[in-house]
Structures are given as C-alpha cells and as structure tokens.
Motif scaffolding. Structure first.
Motif, PDB file in Angstrom:
ATOM      1  N   ILE A   1       0.832  -1.336  -0.048  1.00  0.00           N
ATOM      2  CA  ILE A   1      -0.087   0.108   0.003  1.00  0.00           C
ATOM      3  C   ILE A   1       0.882   1.235   0.064  1.00  0.00           C
ATOM      4  O   ILE A   1       0.813   2.418  -0.759  1.00  0.00           O
ATOM      5  CB  ILE A   1      -0.955  -0.019   1.147  1.00  0.00           C
ATOM      6  N   THR A   2       2.058   1.375   0.715  1.00  0.00           N
ATOM      7  CA  THR A   2       2.853   2.578   1.078  1.00  0.00           C
ATOM      8  C   THR A   2       3.704   2.560  -0.283  1.00  0.00           C
ATOM      9  O   THR A   2       3.611   3.786  -0.791  1.00  0.00           O
ATOM     10  CB  THR A   2       3.847   2.250   2.261  1.00  0.00           C
ATOM     11  N   ARG A   3       3.821   1.514  -1.031  1.00  0.00           N
ATOM     12  CA  ARG A   3       4.523   1.654  -2.299  1.00  0.00           C
ATOM     13  C   ARG A   3       3.536   2.098  -3.357  1.00  0.00           C
ATOM     14  O   ARG A   3       4.023   2.652  -4.515  1.00  0.00           O
ATOM     15  CB  ARG A   3       4.988   0.354  -2.787  1.00  0.00           C
ATOM     16  N   GLY A   4       2.202   1.949  -3.140  1.00  0.00           N
ATOM     17  CA  GLY A   4       1.055   2.595  -4.356  1.00  0.00           C
ATOM     18  C   GLY A   4       1.249   1.603  -5.425  1.00  0.00           C
ATOM     19  O   GLY A   4       1.013   2.097  -6.449  1.00  0.00           O
ATOM     20  N   VAL A   5       1.198   0.302  -5.077  1.00  0.00           N
ATOM     21  CA  VAL A   5       1.003  -0.786  -6.047  1.00  0.00           C
ATOM     22  C   VAL A   5      -0.261  -0.530  -6.966  1.00  0.00           C
ATOM     23  O   VAL A   5      -1.249   0.060  -6.146  1.00  0.00           O
ATOM     24  CB  VAL A   5       1.076  -2.215  -5.488  1.00  0.00           C
ATOM     25  N   ASP A   6      -0.406  -0.932  -8.014  1.00  0.00           N
ATOM     26  CA  ASP A   6      -1.594  -0.852  -9.053  1.00  0.00           C
ATOM     27  C   ASP A   6      -2.681  -1.890  -8.635  1.00  0.00           C
ATOM     28  O   ASP A   6      -3.816  -1.498  -8.971  1.00  0.00           O
ATOM     29  CB  ASP A   6      -1.294  -0.740 -10.320  1.00  0.00           C
ATOM     30  N   ALA A   7      -2.270  -2.945  -8.122  1.00  0.00           N
ATOM     31  CA  ALA A   7      -3.190  -4.211  -7.665  1.00  0.00           C
ATOM     32  C   ALA A   7      -2.524  -4.895  -6.573  1.00  0.00           C
ATOM     33  O   ALA A   7      -1.268  -5.081  -6.709  1.00  0.00           O
ATOM     34  CB  ALA A   7      -3.712  -4.933  -8.863  1.00  0.00           C
ATOM     35  N   ILE A   8      -3.252  -5.974  -6.133  1.00  0.00           N
ATOM     36  CA  ILE A   8      -2.694  -6.898  -4.951  1.00  0.00           C
ATOM     37  C   ILE A   8      -3.382  -8.091  -5.364  1.00  0.00           C
ATOM     38  O   ILE A   8      -4.764  -8.276  -5.239  1.00  0.00           O
ATOM     39  CB  ILE A   8      -2.959  -6.304  -3.688  1.00  0.00           C
ATOM     40  N   ILE A   9      -2.665  -9.269  -5.341  1.00  0.00           N
ATOM     41  CA  ILE A   9      -3.041 -10.478  -5.402  1.00  0.00           C
ATOM     42  C   ILE A   9      -3.012 -11.220  -3.913  1.00  0.00           C
ATOM     43  O   ILE A   9      -1.787 -11.080  -3.547  1.00  0.00           O
ATOM     44  CB  ILE A   9      -2.506 -11.407  -6.506  1.00  0.00           C
ATOM     45  N   PHE A  10      -4.013 -11.647  -3.256  1.00  0.00           N
ATOM     46  CA  PHE A  10      -4.019 -12.069  -1.892  1.00  0.00           C
ATOM     47  C   PHE A  10      -4.251 -13.436  -1.642  1.00  0.00           C
ATOM     48  O   PHE A  10      -5.447 -13.686  -1.854  1.00  0.00           O
ATOM     49  CB  PHE A  10      -4.895 -11.028  -1.205  1.00  0.00           C
TER      50      PHE A  10
ATOM     51  N   ILE B   1      -7.229  -7.122   6.442  1.00  0.00           N
ATOM     52  CA  ILE B   1      -6.330  -6.787   5.248  1.00  0.00           C
ATOM     53  C   ILE B   1      -7.087  -6.167   3.938  1.00  0.00           C
ATOM     54  O   ILE B   1      -6.501  -5.461   3.452  1.00  0.00           O
ATOM     55  CB  ILE B   1      -5.337  -7.968   4.866  1.00  0.00           C
ATOM     56  N   VAL B   2      -8.207  -6.935   3.771  1.00  0.00           N
ATOM     57  CA  VAL B   2      -9.057  -6.329   2.838  1.00  0.00           C
ATOM     58  C   VAL B   2      -9.470  -4.940   2.859  1.00  0.00           C
ATOM     59  O   VAL B   2      -9.415  -4.333   1.808  1.00  0.00           O
ATOM     60  CB  VAL B   2     -10.172  -7.608   2.312  1.00  0.00           C
ATOM     61  N   SER B   3      -9.789  -4.754   4.323  1.00  0.00           N
ATOM     62  CA  SER B   3     -10.292  -3.470   4.324  1.00  0.00           C
ATOM     63  C   SER B   3      -9.242  -2.385   4.339  1.00  0.00           C
ATOM     64  O   SER B   3      -9.534  -1.325   3.758  1.00  0.00           O
ATOM     65  CB  SER B   3     -10.825  -3.369   6.088  1.00  0.00           C
ATOM     66  N   LYS B   4      -7.876  -2.582   4.786  1.00  0.00           N
ATOM     67  CA  LYS B   4      -6.985  -1.498   4.420  1.00  0.00           C
ATOM     68  C   LYS B   4      -6.512  -1.086   3.084  1.00  0.00           C
ATOM     69  O   LYS B   4      -6.437  -0.340   2.608  1.00  0.00           O
ATOM     70  CB  LYS B   4      -5.952  -2.280   5.337  1.00  0.00           C
ATOM     71  N   VAL B   5      -6.745  -2.594   2.342  1.00  0.00           N
ATOM     72  CA  VAL B   5      -6.578  -2.153   0.788  1.00  0.00           C
ATOM     73  C   VAL B   5      -7.600  -1.548   0.123  1.00  0.00           C
ATOM     74  O   VAL B   5      -7.141  -0.495  -0.561  1.00  0.00           O
ATOM     75  CB  VAL B   5      -6.251  -3.632   0.093  1.00  0.00           C
ATOM     76  N   ASN B   6      -8.976  -1.864   0.567  1.00  0.00           N
ATOM     77  CA  ASN B   6      -9.749  -1.112   0.015  1.00  0.00           C
ATOM     78  C   ASN B   6      -9.864   0.348   0.449  1.00  0.00           C
ATOM     79  O   ASN B   6     -10.151   1.332  -0.397  1.00  0.00           O
ATOM     80  CB  ASN B   6     -11.056  -1.589   0.512  1.00  0.00           C
ATOM     81  N   GLU B   7      -9.415   0.769   1.517  1.00  0.00           N
ATOM     82  CA  GLU B   7      -9.447   2.144   2.026  1.00  0.00           C
ATOM     83  C   GLU B   7      -8.097   2.779   1.238  1.00  0.00           C
ATOM     84  O   GLU B   7      -8.263   4.150   0.927  1.00  0.00           O
ATOM     85  CB  GLU B   7      -8.923   2.396   3.635  1.00  0.00           C
ATOM     86  N   ALA B   8      -7.282   2.122   0.543  1.00  0.00           N
ATOM     87  CA  ALA B   8      -6.262   2.908  -0.298  1.00  0.00           C
ATOM     88  C   ALA B   8      -6.722   2.986  -1.695  1.00  0.00           C
ATOM     89  O   ALA B   8      -5.957   3.235  -2.483  1.00  0.00           O
ATOM     90  CB  ALA B   8      -4.985   1.726  -0.006  1.00  0.00           C
TER      91      ALA B   8
END
Length: 320
Positions: free
Chosen positions: A92-101, A112-119
């Motif tokens: 998230i800090t790096r500002g990736v364009d998508a995450i596979i989890f 974890i999903v909530s944090k990614v959604n917030e970003a």
C-alpha cells in the motif's frame, strides 16, 4: 517427464525461498527488474512451504511473463498473519496498482482487505475464501467444502457406507481445513455406520501426517480409512501405513491431485484424491489483477474440483 518436472519444481522452490528471504519479509521479490514505466502488482502468498502453493507460485510466474508491461512483486508470509499484514501495508505504501492476496487465515483476512480497500487498490483474493471475501474486488478459487464432499463420498463408496474413519486436518483455522472437514462430516452424518474415531492436525505437512499416523497405529484402534485435507498429509499417512504392513487394510484419501499423489494412485497405493486446479487459480488471478490495475471490471471466478480415482487418474497427469 514427471520426474523432470518435480526436479524443476524443487529447484524453483529453493530459488524462490532464497529470493523471498533476501527481501527481508517486507518488500517482496520482483519477477523482473523495476521500471518506472511499469504498473506494479503485489502478490501476498500465505506460504510457499507446501507442494500445492509451490504450484500456484510457479503458475503465477508463468502467467506474469505474459504481461511484460507489469512488474510483479512477491512476498511470503510464512504462515504468519502479522507478517502478511506488514507485507500488504508495504504494498500500500509503495502504491502498487493491484494486489493478489492468498490469506494466511480467515481471522486477519478481512482487516487486510479493508486496509487495501481504504487505499483504493484493487485486491484479488486467490485460493482461500473467508466471510468478508465479497468485500474484495474478486475471488478466484474453488469451493473447499465441495472437495471434502467429493472425497468422503468416494471413501464411503469404497467402504460400502460403514467403517472407522481417521481425519487428518490441515493447519487449524485455515478456510480449506475448516470447509474440507465440514464436507467430510456432512457425508459421514449421512452414513450412520461410519464413525470418526480419530482426528488431529498434520499442518499440511507430509512429515506431520506420517508422525500422526504412526502414533495412531501404535494406539491400536481400528481404522478403516484415513481421510486427509491434502495429499501431502495423505502421503505421509500412507508411508506410515505401508511401513506397518497395513496398506491393504486401510483406505487412504487426499486432496489436490499432486504429481506424487497421482503416481501413488497409479501404483495402487493411494485410493482417492481430488483435483484442485492450481494452474487455473494462479493464472486467472494474475489475469484479473492485470485487468483491475488497468481499470477494467472483473468478477469472481469459481473453478470446480474434480474427483480422481484409479479409474480416471491418467486424465490428470501433468495438469498441476
């Protein structure tokens, strides 16, 4: 040909562990050099310590090579949910364009999903589901309970609906462990002459499955079938049973249809497994992440399990 593939996977696993260790558990290992012109996809794996997840990693890398405009950064949580949270926060800090989890467990996954959604970063969940998975951008995987149902239905058939069952659970708390065993129990409840007499965890490990089975055999309780949540534990149990000279007396069942399991099916030692499409899950998750990173709409993809017995085992050779 199968031997060569296993050797390749062993070498790949060793290289992968070295790469992931070198990243210090945070930034991850890139599948190619970084470039400011490339979009970045972070891949958070629960672990690379078992055969099936090695197949997923391998297939993700193969599919990633089809997308040269993207950089893929892999991290290994080593079955530690806190470590996985830290790794995702780094993405998230790096500002990736998508995450596979691929989640470690069902407890930490929703946060974890909530944090990614917030970003406002798309997140594709692969392999393991959980209660809040519908909050993710998409899910790619299979219905774990289906594998447990298919597995125990075949065991019940081979036992004529009666017998003493030993269940080897995967790592407790994993969605796959919970749902596969739930599917097992549903079929047992439908067969009043079948009973669970022993149950314990083998933590997805061949060695742990073997140790558990050795203890059970020494206890002397009647066992007609051993039903394991994955092939590695089933193979461990099988080795212990074979060493005790009881292979003809006990039905052994696994899940995943790993190459080793298929060889044992062909040899008449393992009795049943259930094919889980590692390549399909991995490649589809990468494809969806690329689409999501490009701003395209994506949807959940469910990939069915398939029963594998000595009658149809040849159809699945080389599939994982």
């Amino acid at each position: 040909m199968r031997v060569n593939k296993k050797v390749f996977l062993m070498i790949l696993s060793l290289v992968m562990v070295i790469m992931l260790a070198a990243c210090g558990g945070g930034e991850g290992a890139s599948s190619e050099g970084s470039s400011g012109d490339k979009k970045v996809i972070g891949v958070s794996l629960s672990s690379v310590s078992d055969t099936f997840r090695t197949f997923i990693y391998d297939a993700m890398n193969e599919e990633a090579s089809n997308h040269p405009d993207f950089e893929f950064v892999f991290s290994d949580a080593q079955e530690d949910s806190s470590r996985q949270m830290n790794q995702v926060e780094n993405f998230i800090t790096r500002g990736v364009d998508a995450i596979i989890f691929m989640p470690v467990d069902t407890v930490a996954a929703p946060d974890i999903v909530s944090k990614v959604n917030e970003a406002s970063i798309p997140i594709i969940v692969v392999n393991q589901t959980f209660d809040a998975v519908d909050q993710a951008t998409a899910f790619v995987g299979s219905s774990s309970i289906e594998s447990g149902l298919l597995q125990m239905e075949e065991v019940a058939k081979q036992l004529d609906g009666k017998g003493s069952i030993a269940i080897i659970d995967g790592m407790l708390g994993h969605e796959a462990q919970i749902k596969r065993t739930e599917g097992n129990m549903e079929i047992i409840e439908q067969n009043p002459d079948m009973e669970v007499v022993l149950q314990g965890t083998g933590e997805w490990s061949r060695n742990q499955g073997m140790n558990l089975m050795e203890n059970w055999l020494q206890a002397g309780k009647q066992i007609d079938a051993v039903v394991a949540n994955n092939d590695e534990m089933a193979i461990g149990a099988l080795l212990a049973i074979e060493a005790a000279g009881k292979l003809d007396e006990i039905v052994v069942a696994g899940i995943d249809a790993s190459p080793d399991a298929l060889e044992l099916l062909q040899a008449g030692k393992l009795d049943v497994t259930v094919f889980q499409d590692a390549t399909g899950q991995a490649s589809t998750s990468v494809q969806l992440a690329v689409k999501a990173a490009n701003g395209e709409e994506v949807e959940t993809v469910m990939i069915p399990f398939q029963l594998v017995t000595p009658d149809n085992v040849d159809e699945f050779i080389g599939e994982n």
